[in-house]
Every structure is written in C-alpha cells, then in structure tokens.
Design a protein around this motif. Structure first.
Motif, mmCIF file in Angstrom:
data_model
loop_
_atom_site.group_PDB
_atom_site.id
_atom_site.type_symbol
_atom_site.label_atom_id
_atom_site.label_comp_id
_atom_site.label_asym_id
_atom_site.label_seq_id
_atom_site.Cartn_x
_atom_site.Cartn_y
_atom_site.Cartn_z
ATOM 1 N N TRP A 195 0.800 -1.422 -0.041
ATOM 2 C CA TRP A 195 0.046 0.099 -0.188
ATOM 3 C C TRP A 195 0.987 1.249 -0.003
ATOM 4 O O TRP A 195 0.725 2.422 -0.593
ATOM 5 C CB TRP A 195 -0.991 -0.116 1.235
ATOM 6 N N LEU A 196 1.905 1.357 0.789
ATOM 7 C CA LEU A 196 2.867 2.266 0.825
ATOM 8 C C LEU A 196 3.696 2.612 -0.498
ATOM 9 O O LEU A 196 3.830 3.840 -1.074
ATOM 10 C CB LEU A 196 4.140 2.223 1.887
ATOM 11 N N SER A 197 3.745 1.444 -1.264
ATOM 12 C CA SER A 197 4.211 1.636 -2.460
ATOM 13 C C SER A 197 3.349 2.271 -3.594
ATOM 14 O O SER A 197 3.739 3.050 -4.444
ATOM 15 C CB SER A 197 4.790 0.318 -2.979
#
Length: 174
Positions: free
Chosen positions: A128-130
């Motif tokens: 998700w952070l990527s």
C-alpha cells in the motif's frame, strides 16, 4: 526513431513523431505483473474453505477490477514518463513501478500460493505504501497520472481490510 517527416533516427521507429517505447513498456509491465499475480492466485479447495466476510465481493469481480487498475496504472506510467524532465526523473518513475509490481506479485504468492494470509497481511503494508509513493511520484510529474492511481490505492486498502478480516476469521496459519 522517425522524425516528424517519417525519417528513421536512432534506430527506433516512432510513429507520427510519438515515441511508443514508454507505451509498450508500461503495457508490458502491467501484463507481466497481472500475469504473475494471476498465475499465483489459486482459487482451489484451500481458498474456498476459508471463512470470508459476507461483504466480500464475488470472485468474478476481482478480474475486471484488477484489469481496470492495471490499465489505469499503465496510463499513469505513460503520462508520468512523458511529463518527466530528464533521465533521473524517468528512472524514479521506473523504479517506483518495478518496486510496486514486485510487491504486488509477492502478496499473491504469500496469500494464495503459500497459504499465508497472515504474512500477506504484513506484506500489504509496504504494498500500500508503494502505491502511495508511486501516486506521489507520478503526481509530481503529472497531476492526472497521480489521480489515475487512486483507484489502485483504494482497492488495495479495501483488500488489506479484507485480508485482515480473513486472518481474524481463520487464523492461526502455518
């Protein structure tokens, strides 16, 4: 590439002055990631035996949703590439897409192939952070490119909550 008059330059064909390499690269990467995740996704007895929440979308919806997400992501990649000012800018776009693609496929490996939704739940955080980082990198080059990644971010956020619910309903694993 062909110049605007249709002449060959640099040994790469370009149609009507447009460089098609980023289009082919973005589409190709989207297909590689989609196929990688798809080949690792086994909807067999193990998956069917999991207790799932009543609000989970039907299985048939996942294919069209991911197809749309990959099409939007490829479009975002093309727009960000074309809006990049220099090679370093373009390199950042490529690195962000590659890192995200690897994390995307890794989630499918963990959840479906290794039958470890608990590990997939941990892995979904960097995934998700990527996507958030990818959206930011693209948005800095093209506002539209950044916005095209919002459905991907939302879908993986939803998938993370679904993953968490499946872990709670079925754990422990391993």
């Amino acid at each position: 590439m062909l110049d605007r008059r249709g002449q060959m330059a640099d040994g790469v064909a370009v149609r009507r002055g447009k460089d098609w390499r980023p289009i082919w690269a973005a589409a190709g990467w989207a297909v590689v990631v989609a196929m990688g995740g798809g080949l690792l996704t086994e909807i067999g007895p193990w998956y069917r035996g999991l207790i799932k929440p009543s609000w989970q979308p039907p299985d048939w919806l996942f294919g069209p949703a991911w197809t749309l997400i990959f099409a939007l992501s490829a479009s975002a990649g093309i727009r960000a590439w074309e809006a990049s000012r220099d090679l370093a800018d373009r390199r950042a776009v490529v690195i962000a897409f590659v890192a995200n693609g690897v994390l995307n496929v890794l989630w499918s490996l963990l959840f479906f192939k290794l039958h470890r939704p608990d590990w997939a739940l941990i892995e979904v955080v960097p995934l998700w952070l990527s996507i958030a980082a990818l959206a930011w990198i693209c948005w800095r080059r093209s506002r539209l490119a950044g916005w095209l990644l919002v459905p991907y971010l939302a879908w993986v956020g939803f998938a993370a909550y679904l993953n968490l619910t499946i872990v709670r309903l079925n754990g422990p694993f391993g």
